[in-house]
Scaffold this motif. Sequence first.
Motif, PDB file in Angstrom:
ATOM      1  N   ARG A 152      -4.915  34.547  -0.618  1.00  0.00           N
ATOM      2  CA  ARG A 152      -3.513  34.287  -0.322  1.00  0.00           C
ATOM      3  C   ARG A 152      -3.322  33.958   1.164  1.00  0.00           C
ATOM      4  O   ARG A 152      -2.566  33.042   1.513  1.00  0.00           O
ATOM      5  CB  ARG A 152      -2.653  35.495  -0.699  1.00  0.00           C
ATOM      6  N   LEU A 155      -4.406  30.369   1.769  1.00  0.00           N
ATOM      7  CA  LEU A 155      -3.405  29.400   1.306  1.00  0.00           C
ATOM      8  C   LEU A 155      -2.185  29.391   2.222  1.00  0.00           C
ATOM      9  O   LEU A 155      -1.616  28.330   2.516  1.00  0.00           O
ATOM     10  CB  LEU A 155      -2.991  29.735  -0.128  1.00  0.00           C
ATOM     11  N   LEU A 174      -7.824  23.663   1.398  1.00  0.00           N
ATOM     12  CA  LEU A 174      -7.638  24.468   0.193  1.00  0.00           C
ATOM     13  C   LEU A 174      -6.508  23.902  -0.656  1.00  0.00           C
ATOM     14  O   LEU A 174      -6.569  23.924  -1.899  1.00  0.00           O
ATOM     15  CB  LEU A 174      -7.316  25.919   0.558  1.00  0.00           C
ATOM     16  N   LEU A 175      -5.489  23.379   0.011  1.00  0.00           N
ATOM     17  CA  LEU A 175      -4.349  22.807  -0.695  1.00  0.00           C
ATOM     18  C   LEU A 175      -4.590  21.348  -1.064  1.00  0.00           C
ATOM     19  O   LEU A 175      -4.302  20.919  -2.175  1.00  0.00           O
ATOM     20  CB  LEU A 175      -3.098  22.940   0.177  1.00  0.00           C
ATOM     21  N   ALA A 185       2.204  23.209  -4.658  1.00  0.00           N
ATOM     22  CA  ALA A 185       1.230  24.278  -4.911  1.00  0.00           C
ATOM     23  C   ALA A 185       1.918  25.582  -5.314  1.00  0.00           C
ATOM     24  O   ALA A 185       1.474  26.284  -6.228  1.00  0.00           O
ATOM     25  CB  ALA A 185       0.362  24.497  -3.674  1.00  0.00           C
ATOM     26  N   ILE A 199      -5.666  32.781  -7.254  1.00  0.00           N
ATOM     27  CA  ILE A 199      -5.530  32.945  -5.799  1.00  0.00           C
ATOM     28  C   ILE A 199      -6.750  33.654  -5.228  1.00  0.00           C
ATOM     29  O   ILE A 199      -7.266  33.278  -4.171  1.00  0.00           O
ATOM     30  CB  ILE A 199      -4.233  33.699  -5.469  1.00  0.00           C
ATOM     31  N   PHE A 202      -9.921  31.652  -4.212  1.00  0.00           N
ATOM     32  CA  PHE A 202      -9.986  30.911  -2.951  1.00  0.00           C
ATOM     33  C   PHE A 202     -10.645  31.722  -1.829  1.00  0.00           C
ATOM     34  O   PHE A 202     -10.940  31.173  -0.759  1.00  0.00           O
ATOM     35  CB  PHE A 202      -8.587  30.484  -2.506  1.00  0.00           C
TER      36      PHE A 202
END
Length: 310
Positions: A152, A155, A174-175, A185, A199, A202
């Motif tokens: 998280r 992101l 990442l996005l 997203a 999540i 990632f």
Amino acid sequence: MNAPLGENLTLALDAGQTGVRTLLISGDEKHTQQFPGLKTDSELFPQLATIITSALTSVTLPVSLSIGMTGLTASQSKPEELLGLLPATVFRVSLAHDSITGFLGSMGVENGTVTAVGTGVVTLAVGETEMARIDGWGNLIGDAGSAYWIGRAGLDAGMRVYDGRIADSSLISLLQDNFSHPEEAYIELQTSHDRVARIASFAQQVIEHAQEDAVARAIVEEAGRELAISAVTGARRVGLLETESPRFSWAGNMMKAQQLKDSFLAHIAEAVPHAEFAEPLAEPIDGVAVMDLLPETSPLRSVIHTAKRP
């Protein structure tokens, strides 16, 4: 799987949000399987019953079942209810929070503190007469330093770069690499049925970026600090900091990331200079398998719940 004459089978389950691992033991034979993770927003026992029934396909011998599971609350610590959903071959169920079985896998029956890091995170400290659980409170109000926490944060950093709130970071990828458009997203994640696991997935990318990217490196460093705070707090609460060499260990796939583990250990060493670090003895699934072998005097005995068929 055939058991030696006169012996029962043992089925151990390490049940988490990312996946459920089963270990079927017959004498010296061991057979493992992997199943999808538990959904903590749904009833847990029906999910477990489906997995257990599948793992015992074609098994006709008596089975002793041990489970270490995420999301286990006091109101759910009723193994007799789970037993009622299982095949008749299962004659006994022992049920514990996965912090207990993670501890046993890493530390065995010795006193100490174990921090288990996966999608979520929980720390368990065991002293001479008492135990303390730290964190493990879920992604909304806890799990500091977990895979979800790291994912998280990564992101979030990527969106800050997109907005211009951060000048630059490779975490924008990442996005860009995983969503059709960064601005969409959050909608895609909020409407995803497996958003917690997604999540958390990632986290490994954030750790990889930390090799070169200062923003990612700061996230991983802070995750290690959070994990260390939980470990030191647990050790203090059960009186381990007053001992000569308080032992700390760890569990979970996330602690295989060297940079995260190094941060975790460094922050413990800073707070507790006389700390002793112990490599995990085995995996959490192995801790599940030995749950019933704990001494009756162990503080952990009170949080292992067992039911047998009449």
